[in-house]
Design an enzyme around this catalytic site. Structure first.
Site, short mmCIF file in Angstrom:
data_model
loop_
_atom_site.label_atom_id
_atom_site.label_comp_id
_atom_site.label_asym_id
_atom_site.label_seq_id
_atom_site.Cartn_x
_atom_site.Cartn_y
_atom_site.Cartn_z
N ARG A 81 72.98 -26.23 139.77
CA ARG A 81 71.55 -26.33 140.07
C ARG A 81 70.96 -25.09 140.70
O ARG A 81 69.75 -24.91 140.69
CB ARG A 81 71.33 -27.55 140.98
CG ARG A 81 71.45 -28.85 140.23
CD ARG A 81 71.65 -30.02 141.18
NE ARG A 81 72.96 -29.95 141.81
CZ ARG A 81 73.46 -30.87 142.62
NH1 ARG A 81 72.74 -31.94 142.90
NH2 ARG A 81 74.66 -30.73 143.13
N GLN A 87 66.08 -23.28 127.60
CA GLN A 87 66.98 -23.66 126.51
C GLN A 87 66.22 -24.01 125.25
O GLN A 87 65.14 -24.61 125.30
CB GLN A 87 67.82 -24.88 126.95
CG GLN A 87 68.86 -25.30 125.91
CD GLN A 87 69.79 -26.38 126.39
OE1 GLN A 87 69.63 -26.89 127.50
NE2 GLN A 87 70.78 -26.73 125.58
N GLN A 90 65.52 -29.07 121.04
CA GLN A 90 65.74 -29.85 119.81
C GLN A 90 64.54 -30.74 119.50
O GLN A 90 64.47 -31.33 118.44
CB GLN A 90 67.00 -30.71 119.96
CG GLN A 90 68.30 -29.91 119.97
CD GLN A 90 69.54 -30.79 119.97
OE1 GLN A 90 69.51 -31.93 120.45
NE2 GLN A 90 70.63 -30.27 119.44
N ARG A 91 63.62 -30.81 120.47
CA ARG A 91 62.40 -31.59 120.19
C ARG A 91 61.46 -30.81 119.29
O ARG A 91 60.75 -31.40 118.48
CB ARG A 91 61.64 -31.92 121.48
CG ARG A 91 62.31 -32.93 122.36
CD ARG A 91 61.44 -33.27 123.56
NE ARG A 91 60.27 -34.06 123.20
CZ ARG A 91 59.20 -34.23 123.98
NH1 ARG A 91 59.14 -33.64 125.16
NH2 ARG A 91 58.19 -34.97 123.60
N ALA A 158 74.38 -13.81 142.51
CA ALA A 158 75.80 -13.48 142.60
C ALA A 158 76.59 -14.52 143.42
O ALA A 158 77.75 -14.78 143.12
CB ALA A 158 75.99 -12.09 143.21
N ARG A 159 75.96 -15.11 144.42
CA ARG A 159 76.67 -16.11 145.22
C ARG A 159 76.94 -17.36 144.38
O ARG A 159 78.04 -17.92 144.40
CB ARG A 159 75.84 -16.50 146.44
CG ARG A 159 76.57 -17.43 147.37
CD ARG A 159 75.68 -17.89 148.51
NE ARG A 159 76.47 -18.41 149.62
CZ ARG A 159 75.95 -18.86 150.75
NH1 ARG A 159 74.64 -18.82 150.93
NH2 ARG A 159 76.72 -19.34 151.70
N ARG A 168 84.95 -22.70 137.11
CA ARG A 168 84.99 -22.70 135.65
C ARG A 168 85.93 -21.66 135.05
O ARG A 168 86.21 -21.72 133.85
CB ARG A 168 83.59 -22.50 135.08
CG ARG A 168 82.54 -23.47 135.62
CD ARG A 168 82.86 -24.93 135.32
NE ARG A 168 81.73 -25.78 135.69
CZ ARG A 168 81.71 -27.09 135.54
NH1 ARG A 168 82.76 -27.74 135.09
NH2 ARG A 168 80.65 -27.78 135.89
#
Lengths: 229, 229, 229, 229
Positions: A81, A87, A90-91, A158-159, A168
């Site tokens: 978050r 992004q 797709q709508r 960066a944090r 990840r």
């Protein structure tokens, strides 16, 4: 998967060093800024990391164009978050010819690969038949699979990146987001090596695994990850 | 779609009124708290809203169990970053018998409905064949459609909910998340009517549409939305 | 310093356990909720902590009335951004008779204590003279010292509290915010012991100090901190 | 008060336009990026603002060195949580010769000005006597006034800045933070005029006041604020 560093805070290491130094120095910011030679930056940023003082790392951000990733990945990615995302929708965009991400386990097994491709082809046909019947794109997309490729622009400081990498880049992370994390790490290491040389899962940043009984037993080594690009 | 208010801050209106009043009152918090009769709460919270002072609304949170919604919805929902989410994982749960959300435009058109059901059936078969071939659940899920039902627990504070309602209760919002937004609004209005009586798109909260040329021309009326449950 | 737990999410441990379990369980949320006996909650929450899975801790929040703390403390406190604050305003409230926080090092030294009291008295007189001259409260307050007492209502979720405790319960933290952190920890431990039994600096949560060469050498022990109230 | 734009995302308008366009365009990000001539950026960003689509504004950040402001201001400033701050520490820096911010109402009244200076002088002496007595800086600072000057490095993204300007550029905002807000607005307008030409309180951004009965009656005009530097 393509990851392109579109933009970033100029002189990121100098910005972090200056912000950190300002907290403890009687000088004015401009003086602190101009006094930071690369050598002093290196020494000072090393100290910050060793004391766990990462708030100055927030002052520098990195903006990426990310393409060729699945919607499975993007759903997981946007859960981070402390970041900004734009992004492909797709709508609004017609997905009459969508591309897909094929998981390596599927690609490696001829029967699975064929089955996967067959189903994707049917979804494609189904999507196109629905839109031909007049179903709006935003509803036809309910058929689209997690594998469907998407595109994002993401900005992260960066944090927040360090936190992202700690989760990840780990060998226990899901393979697609792990591949993304490593690609991003390579890009930011190129432009800000002092900030990211210890970035990664606990084996890299702490020198020991944090996964307990779930450890993979194959720790990353700093000399490997920081030179491979 | 099922929305259940699982838990919430007790006496939410008293908490908001007390927090707001504390900023301007010389009394101790306990005294402010005990002095707030329901009548005074009503008057005071009305003033806050009219001055646009919503930060005290952050002190109360609402936790929902949300089920029977699509992954299309959940991907959009989790973009609301001032909130907390725990979501059913497609990596760990076997989706051998997943349920789907059928868009109303599809449900209303027999040809589309049949096509939709047919493709979903094939995806289901494909998913099961992949797992039978030994493909891990986390990779077989790449076939699963946006329509696939998911389940979440979401916690959002009242200020963030007001923002959520302003965007997602609007008739121009996507139908599924709009349905969710209204169900949530009904739940919170039941337990905290003073906080949410003006909640909604600009037609409700501001008394006039904010969509400009894109207006739907059918403003909601407060007397309708606050009594329909 | 007074810390009063004004309100909190009811059944906080059940909420956290349910949210966490939902991610991995095929059952509906209501079923997960009702199936969580206290014993199962204890076992399950223990596992979460050992795996470092703290996101479900975000679903429960705690609201405190905090009084008798200094503005030095509050300036530091509000830097914790994942929290909500409502604070007594020096712009609107007349501080003609403000109270102060006296640092222990000052209180322990008669000469320092007298000097401190003398200066505070002069500030008080100066503030009153300025307002008598017609200077607005919001400008007269520029004379008020960091020691000036303030009052806040603060809401923080359990995950953010764990982070707060990790930094501020440490013996190396500034004394006033450390006292606050411990008082808050005692309050939340009373109502949610399963969530907070390992809360604190690394000596408590990790079993070893994270301060390196700066270590105080006096680790807290869980059996001490969890029974002292 | 000094405000220096230390660093910012390069080509901020192109970044915002590209991020926004990507959501609705089938092209790859690189193609969108290279296709954005300045004219197209202007047209496109104008549309975003008119539709209230500000999330792409998050991708660009601005880092400022701020000096000569009071601790009264900094306490208020850091309440803006979607931002990063590094601030001169009164715990670690000796304030034996601190400078102060004098409110204009005090400066304009000879009797008040003299009283203010006298009290500040006594605080200065008191602080120095305490440190001479061996009281640590972090405790002696409890005497320091709100007027005491501080220094910060602040990073804020463009969306958060728009919110900051909407609250703090208003004539009803406290004078010191209002002065800061306008200085920051001038700096960002120089480097990203397309993003900030409507930035400010509702009189500027919406064309009408949002303060209701509390209106100042003196709306800002865009042609004035965008040319005054």
């Amino acid at each position: 998967m393509e990851v392109k560093l579109l933009s970033h805070t100029p002189e990121p290491e100098r910005v972090v060093a200056t912000a950190a130094r300002l907290c403890y120095a009687p000088q004015a910011a401009a003086e602190v800024w101009s006094g930071f030679t690369p050598d002093k930056q290196q020494e000072f940023i090393g100290k910050l990391a060793s004391y766990g003082l990462f708030s100055p790392f927030e002052h520098v951000v990195f903006t990426f164009a990310i393409a060729g990733v699945s919607r499975a990945l993007s759903h997981q990615l946007v859960r981070h978050r402390i970041a900004s995302y734009s992004q492909r929708s797709q709508r609004y965009i017609n997905e009459a010819a969508f591309a897909v991400v094929v998981p390596p386990t599927v690609a490696a097994d001829p029967a699975a690969r064929e089955e996967f491709a067959r189903i994707i082809g049917q979804i494609q046909d189904g999507y196109n038949r629905l839109t031909a019947l007049g179903i709006p794109k935003e509803d036809a997309r309910y058929l689209l699979p997690n594998a469907c490729q998407t595109q994002l622009i993401m900005t992260m400081n960066a944090r927040s990146l360090l936190h992202f990498f700690s989760l990840r880049c780990c060998r226990r992370a899901q393979w697609e987001i792990r591949e993304l994390a490593w690609k991003i790490r390579r890009e930011v290491f190129k432009v800000a090596p002092l900030l990211f040389r210890e970035a990664g899962p606990a084996c890299l940043s702490q020198g020991k695994c944090s996964e307990g009984a779930m450890t993979c037993g194959q720790p990353y080594k700093r000399e490997d990850v920081n030179t491979e690009h």
